[in-house]
Design a protein around this motif. Structure first.
Motif, PDB file in Angstrom:
ATOM      1  N   THR A   1       0.800  -1.151  -0.026  1.00 51.48           N
ATOM      2  CA  THR A   1      -0.026  -0.143   0.115  1.00 51.48           C
ATOM      3  C   THR A   1       0.763   1.162   0.064  1.00 51.48           C
ATOM      4  OG1 THR A   1      -1.777   1.038   1.091  1.00 51.48           O
ATOM      5  CG2 THR A   1      -0.182   0.098   2.539  1.00 51.48           C
ATOM      6  N   CYS A   2       0.361   2.462  -0.257  1.00 48.89           N
ATOM      7  CA  CYS A   2       1.121   3.681  -0.409  1.00 48.89           C
ATOM      8  C   CYS A   2       0.118   4.766   0.194  1.00 48.89           C
ATOM      9  CB  CYS A   2       1.373   4.267  -1.897  1.00 48.89           C
ATOM     10  SG  CYS A   2       2.217   2.965  -2.585  1.00 48.89           S
ATOM     11  N   PRO A   3       0.802   5.737   0.664  1.00 49.56           N
ATOM     12  CA  PRO A   3       0.101   6.813   1.401  1.00 49.56           C
ATOM     13  C   PRO A   3      -0.962   7.541   0.407  1.00 49.56           C
ATOM     14  CG  PRO A   3       2.446   7.361   1.445  1.00 49.56           C
ATOM     15  CD  PRO A   3       2.291   6.142   0.490  1.00 49.56           C
ATOM     16  N   GLN A   4      -0.563   7.297  -0.849  1.00 45.47           N
ATOM     17  CA  GLN A   4      -1.862   7.549  -1.875  1.00 45.47           C
ATOM     18  C   GLN A   4      -1.410   6.949  -3.216  1.00 45.47           C
ATOM     19  OE1 GLN A   4      -1.154  11.882  -1.937  1.00 45.47           O
ATOM     20  NE2 GLN A   4      -0.310  11.835  -3.932  1.00 45.47           N
ATOM     21  N   ILE A   5      -2.283   6.717  -4.123  1.00 46.88           N
ATOM     22  CA  ILE A   5      -2.149   5.749  -4.977  1.00 46.88           C
ATOM     23  C   ILE A   5      -2.019   6.685  -6.450  1.00 46.88           C
ATOM     24  CG2 ILE A   5      -2.891   3.794  -6.404  1.00 46.88           C
ATOM     25  CD1 ILE A   5      -2.518   3.133  -3.523  1.00 46.88           C
TER      26      ILE A   5
ATOM     27  N   TYR B   1      -2.148   5.505 -12.484  1.00 47.54           N
ATOM     28  CA  TYR B   1      -1.356   4.584 -13.332  1.00 47.54           C
ATOM     29  C   TYR B   1      -0.897   3.583 -12.909  1.00 47.54           C
ATOM     30  CZ  TYR B   1       2.229   7.530 -12.184  1.00 47.54           C
ATOM     31  OH  TYR B   1       3.229   8.341 -12.051  1.00 47.54           O
ATOM     32  N   CYS B   2      -1.000   3.124 -11.492  1.00 45.44           N
ATOM     33  CA  CYS B   2       0.063   2.406 -10.701  1.00 45.44           C
ATOM     34  C   CYS B   2       0.064   0.737 -11.410  1.00 45.44           C
ATOM     35  CB  CYS B   2      -0.261   2.260  -9.396  1.00 45.44           C
ATOM     36  SG  CYS B   2       0.661   0.899  -8.505  1.00 45.44           S
ATOM     37  N   GLN B   3       1.170   0.377 -11.671  1.00 44.69           N
ATOM     38  CA  GLN B   3       1.298  -0.934 -12.489  1.00 44.69           C
ATOM     39  C   GLN B   3       0.872  -2.008 -11.182  1.00 44.69           C
ATOM     40  OE1 GLN B   3       5.383  -1.716 -13.749  1.00 44.69           O
ATOM     41  NE2 GLN B   3       5.479  -3.113 -12.210  1.00 44.69           N
TER      42      GLN B   3
ATOM     43  N   GLU C   1      -2.381  -5.458  -6.958  1.00 44.63           N
ATOM     44  CA  GLU C   1      -2.342  -6.003  -5.604  1.00 44.63           C
ATOM     45  C   GLU C   1      -2.559  -4.866  -4.429  1.00 44.63           C
ATOM     46  OE1 GLU C   1       1.605  -8.766  -5.486  1.00 44.63           O
ATOM     47  OE2 GLU C   1       2.090  -6.588  -6.253  1.00 44.63           O
ATOM     48  N   ILE C   2      -2.815  -3.733  -4.908  1.00 44.79           N
ATOM     49  CA  ILE C   2      -2.996  -2.836  -3.777  1.00 44.79           C
ATOM     50  C   ILE C   2      -4.349  -2.318  -3.653  1.00 44.79           C
ATOM     51  CG2 ILE C   2      -2.866  -0.094  -3.302  1.00 44.79           C
ATOM     52  CD1 ILE C   2      -0.081  -0.176  -4.587  1.00 44.79           C
ATOM     53  N   GLU C   3      -4.957  -2.904  -2.200  1.00 40.72           N
ATOM     54  CA  GLU C   3      -6.355  -3.053  -2.123  1.00 40.72           C
ATOM     55  C   GLU C   3      -6.964  -1.551  -1.772  1.00 40.72           C
ATOM     56  OE1 GLU C   3      -7.525  -6.428  -0.044  1.00 40.72           O
ATOM     57  OE2 GLU C   3      -7.124  -7.520  -1.652  1.00 40.72           O
TER      58      GLU C   3
ATOM     59  N   GLY D   1       6.924  -2.106  -3.239  1.00 38.32           N
ATOM     60  CA  GLY D   1       5.624  -2.246  -2.954  1.00 38.32           C
ATOM     61  C   GLY D   1       4.668  -1.980  -3.730  1.00 38.32           C
ATOM     62  N   GLY D   2       3.775  -1.143  -3.324  1.00 42.92           N
ATOM     63  CA  GLY D   2       3.583  -0.437  -2.098  1.00 42.92           C
ATOM     64  C   GLY D   2       5.033   0.395  -1.786  1.00 42.92           C
ATOM     65  N   ASP D   3       4.783   1.174  -0.696  1.00 42.95           N
ATOM     66  CA  ASP D   3       6.022   2.099  -0.338  1.00 42.95           C
ATOM     67  C   ASP D   3       6.722   1.576   1.146  1.00 42.95           C
ATOM     68  OD1 ASP D   3       7.594   4.151   0.341  1.00 42.95           O
ATOM     69  OD2 ASP D   3       6.269   5.628  -0.886  1.00 42.95           O
TER      70      ASP D   3
ATOM     71  N   THR E   1      10.733   4.370  -2.955  1.00 42.48           N
ATOM     72  CA  THR E   1       9.734   5.348  -2.173  1.00 42.48           C
ATOM     73  C   THR E   1       9.170   6.501  -2.985  1.00 42.48           C
ATOM     74  OG1 THR E   1       9.147   6.368  -0.341  1.00 42.48           O
ATOM     75  CG2 THR E   1      11.359   6.318  -0.819  1.00 42.48           C
ATOM     76  N   ARG E   2       8.042   6.610  -2.847  1.00 38.29           N
ATOM     77  CA  ARG E   2       7.511   8.254  -3.250  1.00 38.29           C
ATOM     78  C   ARG E   2       7.238   8.923  -2.149  1.00 38.29           C
ATOM     79  NH1 ARG E   2       4.894  11.272  -7.470  1.00 38.29           N
ATOM     80  NH2 ARG E   2       2.837  11.440  -7.185  1.00 38.29           N
ATOM     81  N   THR E   3       7.675   8.699  -0.994  1.00 36.46           N
ATOM     82  CA  THR E   3       7.343   9.669  -0.031  1.00 36.46           C
ATOM     83  C   THR E   3       8.249  10.978   0.135  1.00 36.46           C
ATOM     84  OG1 THR E   3       8.942   8.300   1.469  1.00 36.46           O
ATOM     85  CG2 THR E   3       6.834   7.689   1.746  1.00 36.46           C
TER      86      THR E   3
HETATM   87  S1  SF4 Z   1       4.158   5.314  -5.421  1.00 31.38           S
HETATM   88 FE1  SF4 Z   1       4.643   3.490  -7.004  1.00 31.38          FE
HETATM   89  S2  SF4 Z   1       3.443   1.474  -5.978  1.00 31.38           S
HETATM   90 FE2  SF4 Z   1       3.008   3.446  -5.018  1.00 31.38          FE
HETATM   91  S3  SF4 Z   1       0.778   3.828  -6.020  1.00 31.38           S
HETATM   92 FE3  SF4 Z   1       2.526   5.003  -7.184  1.00 31.38          FE
HETATM   93  S4  SF4 Z   1       3.370   3.980  -8.744  1.00 31.38           S
HETATM   94 FE4  SF4 Z   1       2.115   2.540  -7.307  1.00 31.38          FE
END
Ligand code: SF4
Length: 447
Positions: free
Chosen positions: A159-163, A166-168, A172-174, A208-210, A239-241
């Motif tokens: 999972t990520c703090p935001q999605i 276009y995330c590939q 998997e990310i619910e 991940g996710g992040d 990481t995209r943080t």
């Molecule tokens: S940061 Fe990467 S894994 Fe997270 S939503 Fe964006 S593209 Fe997907």
């Protein structure tokens, strides 16, 4: 040529510009007032995670949304398609909707109705796994993908703090920042054991996710287990943080991670994901600089989408990234997924961008490799003409390519056929958005 490139680049705003810094500081005040929170709380990454904005109703109290944006978010939530924005990232969005300045920033997180409907429809189909890149085909064990012989991807959290729309990994990310998305202790242990005994692996990308959503202790625990293997000479953390939640990059986190960077023995590097110069801020620069001050390199992976594909737009991004301490690393052509049609750009636009625009930048700025990440085959280097063939132009003008597997000289693997988006439609869309398409006219000559 130099004046022309400057003229184009001056059209795009960067988040380091004084005007943008002032706008963002007003946005921050508005958001803090809404949440009745303080400046001190704004500096805490956990405060942002507990105040992720997850619905259109709340969002519209803080920024103006177009009717289309409001409807698409509402529909996404109804259909359980992940949506969320951290308060920090929301402060990068201009108050009024519909301007060109923050268009790329909005498009990163606010889905279109087309996206929501297509994704929901494909999730209904029984034959649809969503695993567009066929990652599960190359997964030897839960939590690991092994697309290349000596490199693996380890996914401790999905999972990520935001999605990103276009995330590939959207298969998997619910949900956004969902506690259930952490790999179980047993599965993580098995994955680490697998890496330990597979000595051909010399590089691990923790993604991940992040992974920076994990606590410091948990993340350091994983890095230290990997570093204990003599055969692992490089650990990358994706990481995209720095872009979505720069408060996460604390001095203690960076100091503790930097312990595992050992020149001559093992490299620890950070790979981040800036998409547009308007995403770069003094805060994200400081996050990057924290890594740099501890001797860690920071690289960027950009996805080349409609929203950063105008003339010299990506050049400006690369130039600004270098100035804040980030090295451009890969630029990915957008995937052929139906639901992300709004983002897709013809392959030749990326090739044209490299030959005509990036070429004018010094070598230290145009350090990225342009690639098409081919499902099941991995990265295909678009500059290497022998790696893909244009095999047909279809009656509707779309081009059909055959991509050759990078390992074709080493082992047998099928080629991949790819139907690109229409160049003509792309140019018309640019025109509608105010671009002079004469600036793009040589696009037809690339293949
Ligand atoms: S940061 Fe990467 S894994 Fe997270 S939503 Fe964006 S593209 Fe997907």
């Amino acid at each position: 040529m130099a004046r022309n490139s400057q003229k184009h680049m001056q059209k795009y705003d960067c988040g380091l510009d004084n005007g943008a810094v002032r706008r963002r500081s007003r946005n921050k005040v508005r958001i803090l007032e809404y949440f009745k929170a303080t400046d001190l709380e704004w500096e805490k990454w956990k405060w942002h995670l507990s105040h992720i904005i997850r619905d259109a109703q709340t969002l519209k109290q803080m920024v103006r949304l177009s009717d289309q944006e409001y409807d698409a978010i509402t529909l996404a939530r109804r259909l359980k398609i992940p949506f969320g924005i951290t308060p920090y990232y929301l402060s990068l969005i201009d108050f009024d909707s519909g301007g060109m300045r923050d268009r790329a920033v909005r498009a990163q997180v606010i889905p279109s109705r087309h996206y929501v409907e297509k994704l929901a429809a494909s999730k209904q189909r029984q034959d649809h796994s969503g695993d567009f890149m066929l990652e599960s085909d190359t997964s030897p064990i839960d939590g690991i993908t092994r697309r290349y012989p000596n490199i693996v991807i380890l996914k401790p959290v999905l999972t990520c703090p935001q999605i990103c729309v276009y995330c590939q990994r959207n298969w998997e990310i619910e949900d956004v920042y969902s506690p259930q998305a952490v790999l179980t202790k047993d599965k993580l242990e098995n994955a680490l054991q697998w890496i330990k005994k597979t000595e051909e692996i010399n590089e691990v990308l923790i993604t991940g996710g992040d992974p920076l959503l994990l606590s410091n202790a948990r993340l350091e625990g994983i890095v230290s287990r990997l570093a204990a293997n003599a055969h692992i000479i490089r650990i990358r953390i994706g990481t995209r943080t720095p872009v979505t939640l720069p408060q996460r990059i604390t001095e203690s986190l960076v100091r503790n991670l930097a312990r595992f960077h050992s020149p001559g023995k093992r490299e620890l590097i950070i790979v981040t994901h800036f998409e547009h110069p308007y995403e770069i801020t003094p805060q994200s620069m400081e996050a990057v600089q924290k890594f740099r001050r501890q001797g860690l390199e920071v690289y960027n992976q950009q996805v080349f989408t409609y929203f950063n594909s105008r003339k010299f737009e990506s050049c400006l991004l690369r130039q600004k990234l270098r100035l804040i301490g980030v090295t451009p690393y890969y630029t990915f052509n957008t995937k052929g997924k139906e639901e992300t049609d709004d983002f897709r750009v013809p392959i030749v636009r990326l090739i044209q961008e490299q030959k005509e625009e990036a070429r004018l930048m010094p070598g230290t700025v145009r350090t990225d490799e342009i690639v098409f990440n081919v499902p099941g085959l991995g990265k295909n280097y678009l500059k290497a003409i022998q790696h893909h063939d244009l095999i047909s132009i279809l009656p509707d003008g779309k081009r059909l390519y055959e991509f050759h597997p990078w390992e074709k000289k080493l082992s047998l693997a099928d080629t991949y056929l790819y139907k690109d988006v229409s160049i003509h439609d792309y140019l018309l869309r640019l025109k509608t958005d105010g671009e002079d398409i004469a600036d793009y006219k040589t696009i037809w000559y690339y293949y």
